[in-house]
Scaffold this active site. Structure first.
Site, PDB file in Angstrom:
ATOM      1  N   HIS A 111     -34.010 -21.585  29.209  1.00  0.00           N
ATOM      2  CA  HIS A 111     -33.371 -22.565  28.484  1.00  0.00           C
ATOM      3  C   HIS A 111     -31.859 -22.661  28.532  1.00  0.00           C
ATOM      4  CE1 HIS A 111     -32.790 -25.554  25.659  1.00  0.00           C
ATOM      5  NE2 HIS A 111     -33.739 -26.136  25.989  1.00  0.00           N
ATOM      6  N   GLU A 129     -42.173 -26.368  26.547  1.00  0.00           N
ATOM      7  CA  GLU A 129     -42.978 -26.958  27.703  1.00  0.00           C
ATOM      8  C   GLU A 129     -44.170 -26.024  27.802  1.00  0.00           C
ATOM      9  OE1 GLU A 129     -42.090 -29.711  28.281  1.00  0.00           O
ATOM     10  OE2 GLU A 129     -40.368 -30.138  29.512  1.00  0.00           O
TER      11      GLU A 129
END
Ligand code: CMC
Length: 356
Positions: free
Chosen positions: A243, A298
């Site tokens: 991320h 996700e």
């Protein structure tokens, strides 16, 4: 100069804050964990929109129910076109069809996003749309319209938890895009469509489908380490990990993992995912030492939505359905500022030949 805008503060917002070092997501003064699974999506929308949308707090469930019905009226004639499109393309078509003249109420955008996600997933499979039921919660109705089957209480709650978990997340790529469009005074619906276009890419909101593809491709858990290692050796990215902001575990991953754990774990899918996650983290640390690549939202999105019987091509549309409430709020916040976002570029191309 920062290429790619890393670490540049491009907006001030009261909406949400991502603390990447602490692994904390704050939404309008609440930690994510205080909202997701505890406060219904409609009420979180009202919290998010407080002071931005005049009637945001007045019976938000009824407001979104009516908005779904209104959106369905606009969308139904377009249903025959959906079979030629992927679900996210279909959702883009449907949302783009909403007239600006009817954007007085931001609720239309959020209601429409749920209907569009459901219709686009069904349409891509050649299935007829299911009309909304305004008496249901937004999560229950969205799931019902997508699956055309009754929705259990625990299933509705799981999707509700998901929609809240992804409702807003600082100045991510799609939210920034929505704000850029809003800054030109283009309006809420155009900002939402632009947000969706940015979200659909695999580096942003397009990852959860590929997460399931990865889990399927791994096969038995004994294959995981070699499979993941090979993928990284080929220079591929492991979907559901890494991320730009979080350097620790994405807090949304744990919220979704817990929500998935409350559903029936068909075929021990969750236990398998946990084992793959642990192996992937080991491989990432070995192959990219010190980069601090952790599990992102996700990974467990894929597990949760799969357990709800949603086809993988429907994951990104559902992400967009939740995030639309955030895009709307950011669009209004940005529009009120009344200043266009207009950064500079550095020219590195050729110059016209100088006259001798
Ligand atoms: N698998 C393998 N390597 C990775 C991964 C990954 N998932 N993520 C980053 N890296 C590598 C990257 O190639 C780079 O290597 P090097 O320094 O050797 O060139 C290093 O780790 C550092 O990358 P970074 O600068 O931390 O990553 P970034 O900020 O450019 O990208 C990302 C962030 C999310 C696009 C990326 O981690 C990624 O592609 N992840 C996989 C796709 C994914 O899961 N996307 C969903 C993101 S969460 C939803 C959202 O909030 O939008």
């Amino acid at each position: 100069m920062t290429i790619g805008l890393d670490d540049v503060v491009a907006a001030e917002t009261v909406l949400s804050h991502v603390d990447g070092e602490a692994g904390r997501l704050i939404i309008r003064g609440y930690d994510l964990e205080e909202l997701a699974g505890r406060v219904p999506f409609e009420d979180v929308v009202a919290i998010l929109w407080e002071g931005l949308v005049p009637h945001g707090a007045a019976d938000p469930r009824a407001l979104l129910g009516r908005a779904r019905e209104r959106a369905y009226g606009y969308f139904a004639p377009l249903a025959p076109q959906l079979s030629a499109l992927t679900p996210v393309e279909g959702m883009r078509l449907l949302l783009a069809s909403l007239p600006d003249a009817d954007e007085d109420h931001p609720a239309l955008a959020v209601g429409a996003a749920g209907v569009a996600a459901a219709m686009a997933v069904r349409g891509a499979r050649g299935l007829a749309p299911v009309a909304p039921d305004a008496s249901l919660s937004h999560a229950a109705d969205t799931l019902r319209m997508m699956r055309d089957a009754p929705v259990g209480e625990s299933e509705a709650k799981a999707l509700d938890t998901y929609l809240v978990t992804v409702i807003d997340h600082g100045l991510n790529a799609s939210t920034f895009t929505a704000r850029v469009v809003a800054s030109t005074q283009a309006g809420i619906l155009s900002s939402v469509v632009a947000g969706l276009c940015a979200l659909k890419g695999p580096l942003h909101g397009g990852a959860p489908g590929p997460v399931l593809d990865m889990l399927d491709a791994i096969g038995p858990i004994g294959n995981a380490e070699a499979w993941l290692d090979d993928a990284m050796a080929r220079g591929e990215r492991l979907m559901g990990f890494g991320h730009r902001i979080y350097r620790v575990r994405d807090p949304r991953a744990d919220v979704l993992k817990a929500a998935a754990g409350r559903l029936r774990d068909k075929d021990n899918r969750i236990a398998f995912a946990e084992a793959v996650e642990a192996t992937a983290l080991k491989v990432l640390e070995r192959r990219k030492p010190g980069r601090r690549l952790e599990t992102n939202v996700e990974f467990y999105t894929a597990i949760l939505l799969d357990a709800l019987g949603i086809p993988r091509e429907g994951f990104t549309p559902l992400f967009a359905a939740g995030r639309t409430a955030g895009w709307v709020a950011h669009a209004i916040e940005q529009t009120r500022l009344g200043r266009i976002i207009r950064p500079k570029s550095r020219y590195v191309g050729a110059w016209p030949a100088q006259a001798a």
